[in-house]
Design a protein around this motif. Sequence first.
Motif, mmCIF file in Angstrom:
data_model
loop_
_atom_site.group_PDB
_atom_site.id
_atom_site.type_symbol
_atom_site.label_atom_id
_atom_site.label_comp_id
_atom_site.label_asym_id
_atom_site.label_seq_id
_atom_site.Cartn_x
_atom_site.Cartn_y
_atom_site.Cartn_z
ATOM 1 N N THR A 173 -12.892 1.113 1.084
ATOM 2 C CA THR A 173 -12.567 1.689 -0.219
ATOM 3 C C THR A 173 -13.573 2.766 -0.603
ATOM 4 O O THR A 173 -13.280 3.634 -1.404
ATOM 5 C CB THR A 173 -12.521 0.584 -1.292
ATOM 6 O OG1 THR A 173 -13.633 -0.283 -1.100
ATOM 7 C CG2 THR A 173 -11.250 -0.196 -1.201
ATOM 8 N N GLY B 80 -8.026 3.391 2.043
ATOM 9 C CA GLY B 80 -8.850 2.517 1.215
ATOM 10 C C GLY B 80 -8.824 1.096 1.725
ATOM 11 O O GLY B 80 -9.830 0.396 1.709
ATOM 12 N N TYR B 81 -7.678 0.661 2.192
ATOM 13 C CA TYR B 81 -7.570 -0.726 2.644
ATOM 14 C C TYR B 81 -8.062 -0.889 4.074
ATOM 15 O O TYR B 81 -8.854 -1.770 4.370
ATOM 16 C CB TYR B 81 -6.122 -1.204 2.534
ATOM 17 C CG TYR B 81 -5.965 -2.666 2.864
ATOM 18 C CD1 TYR B 81 -6.247 -3.636 1.904
ATOM 19 C CD2 TYR B 81 -5.548 -3.085 4.118
ATOM 20 C CE1 TYR B 81 -6.126 -4.982 2.194
ATOM 21 C CE2 TYR B 81 -5.424 -4.427 4.418
ATOM 22 C CZ TYR B 81 -5.710 -5.373 3.450
ATOM 23 O OH TYR B 81 -5.591 -6.698 3.733
ATOM 24 N N SER C 144 2.443 1.796 -3.465
ATOM 25 C CA SER C 144 1.454 2.351 -4.398
ATOM 26 C C SER C 144 1.148 3.802 -4.042
ATOM 27 O O SER C 144 0.993 4.650 -4.920
ATOM 28 C CB SER C 144 0.155 1.550 -4.349
ATOM 29 O OG SER C 144 0.300 0.370 -5.063
ATOM 30 N N LEU D 39 0.832 -1.204 0.000
ATOM 31 C CA LEU D 39 0.000 0.000 0.000
ATOM 32 C C LEU D 39 0.862 1.247 0.000
ATOM 33 O O LEU D 39 0.588 2.222 -0.700
ATOM 34 C CB LEU D 39 -0.921 0.003 1.222
ATOM 35 C CG LEU D 39 -2.029 -1.049 1.233
ATOM 36 C CD1 LEU D 39 -2.674 -1.127 2.603
ATOM 37 C CD2 LEU D 39 -3.075 -0.725 0.185
ATOM 38 N N THR E 170 -4.270 5.310 -0.206
ATOM 39 C CA THR E 170 -4.232 3.857 -0.396
ATOM 40 C C THR E 170 -4.458 3.120 0.929
ATOM 41 O O THR E 170 -5.183 2.137 0.964
ATOM 42 C CB THR E 170 -2.901 3.402 -1.018
ATOM 43 O OG1 THR E 170 -1.838 3.997 -0.290
ATOM 44 C CG2 THR E 170 -2.802 3.792 -2.465
ATOM 45 N N LYS F 81 -12.100 6.216 0.683
ATOM 46 C CA LYS F 81 -10.652 6.399 0.597
ATOM 47 C C LYS F 81 -10.232 7.856 0.386
ATOM 48 O O LYS F 81 -9.133 8.232 0.765
ATOM 49 C CB LYS F 81 -10.069 5.502 -0.486
ATOM 50 C CG LYS F 81 -10.262 5.981 -1.877
ATOM 51 C CD LYS F 81 -9.604 5.015 -2.842
ATOM 52 C CE LYS F 81 -9.925 5.396 -4.245
ATOM 53 N NZ LYS F 81 -9.629 6.775 -4.566
#
Lengths: 385, 296
Positions: free
Chosen positions: B265, B260-261, B10, B7, B257, B268
């Motif tokens: 999501t 979101g996790y 990214s 994560l 990111t 996010k």
Amino acid sequence: MNFKLNMLVAGLALGFSASALAAEPIKIGVAGPFTGGSAPMGVSMRDGVKLAVADINAKGGVLGRQIQLIERDDEAKPERGVQIAQELINKEKVVATVGYINTGVALASQRFYQDAKIPVMNNVATGSIITKQFADQPDNYIFRNSANDQIQSQMIIKEAVDNRKFKKVAILADSTNYGQLGREDLEKVLTARGMKAVAVEKYNIKDVDMTAQLLKAKQAGADVVLTYGIGPELAQIANGMEKLGWKVPLIGSWTLSMANFIDNAGKNGNGTRMPQTFIQDPNTPKRKAFIDAYVKAYNPPQGRMPSPVSAAQGYDSIYLLAAAIKQAGSTDGPKVKAALENLSEKVDGVVTTYDKPYSKDNHEAINAQTTVFGEVKDGKVVLAK
Amino acid sequence: MEILLQLVFSGIALGMIYAVIAFGYQLTFATSGTLNFGQGESLMLGALVGLSLVGTIHGGPYMSYLLMIPLVIVFGALQGMLVEWIGVRPAIKIKSEFGWIMSTIALAIIFKNVAENIWGKDDLTFPSPLSSAPIDILGANVQPMQIAVVVGALAIMAAVEIFNRKSIYGKAVVATANDRDAAGLMGINTRAVITFSYALSSAVAAFAGVLVAPLTLTGATMGASLGLKAFAVAIIGGLTSGVGAIVGGLILGITETTAGYYISTGYKDVPGLVLLLLVLAVKPSGLFGKAAIKKV
């Protein structure tokens, strides 16, 4: 001088109204997104509609009158759709409207047609609720000739769970009405089978990074990803899987056949499956004629239609409507609606042959039997085997 | 742990995209006190011009990815000068406080429409110069292009910083940024410096465009949401600090990111925006910004 001018104006006005009376065209609205991420569907639908109208007009039109299309771009925005609906009804005085690609736009716009007693033929939008939005009213003016989400979600789950024996499914849906209503349908089918998705994730239109969503699905141990969204973001999902080095099959709603998914996902899109009412495969003379006419008229890159399903359904929607107008012998909304609900003539479309497609309680022309599975293979959608 | 790392990686790649655009906002803000609200569109134009040169859409490819980069940077610079000349200079001349806001937004809309007419309204694929197969770093997957984005973004920002500190022209930029009136009295052509800073900021954005295009999709609408997020980054990091852009970008990218996790999501984008509100409430000049004293 003044008198002469007045005479001239009066003469012109008379002339115009006389010629207008002689062959007043039947105005049909065409509403859909011709720009933005949904454009491949909207443009293909419009092009299919135009082909059908050209055919019908060449054969003398309907009731001896030509069909005139009033095209409007709703940009996939519900508020634009509402403006367009009002314009088409009140200013253009359309007899009926075909279109709606986006479920959200359809739900926002079609109430104006319902109030004005003008039929709407949804030829692409698939939200299950669309034709039932006014089910509580005595008359329902909303018809459809696309495979709705109930049919599609049944098929998707059947393909994933029964045919290919996947046990842990993850659902990735976009945050629009389309994605979220479709996700609900998928979850309903799963619940009916006593199953539950291991991950249900959401993303926004124009998102460029799907890492979080995909990681959640991966961590939950999903062995297949079911999708509900449109082309560009679906491509981000397929490409995001490659980024994570995680490869499970993608199965999803029919939008996985959009050109902007296939092109942007490239090889990552191979093997993706989705329900389709129409595949660009000339397996009947009628389909061959339609595909040839489309490719000749619009010359799409590499001869590939941007969204064959939308084009075919757009084409058929006009024929269904024309048959109803002919049977009604009038362009009066309630009469056309009554004719649609009891079509005596078989309508030979490119998707299927419509034999009494609608009834008072059923405004869906497409069922699971007329829908097949398509598979993305090297930049094309082919029939899945 | 591997998940978190994935994560974060990214997030870093995403954050650096924001950072480069935010850096462009700062360049013009420093010298002229104005911003180009079409910064996202500069990125979009850069990406599309790059695509015409290396992609197959206009009969190409005409050249390799590396050869295309300088041309796109030149194009970006010219585009930035155009924005300054049409949209900003008149506003500065008449000492209008806010005229440039509407004119840069107007130009952004015009650029978007022009791009829609030239390149169409659909999203296109940008051929990736590097393999898209991910490589394994500490158990997390990273695409070579993601690394290229981070390296490229840092490189262009470093290049601009070094230029500003070392060269005589750069010193003129810094002097103008510090005190425009005094710099003018010292014989620095501040108008040229402002034009130059616009050229530089759009060139940086155009470069960012061709950098991120292989990762995202390329299209006339790609700039709007990136430009907006980068603006948030510039506010979080502070409009007067280059380091702020990088840190702000990283913060927003990684928050997006990870939120979101770990949260949902569906939410996010929320933590990043809450952070923006917090920064505005607690330290309005941004995490790394200097508080400006406004003389009346």
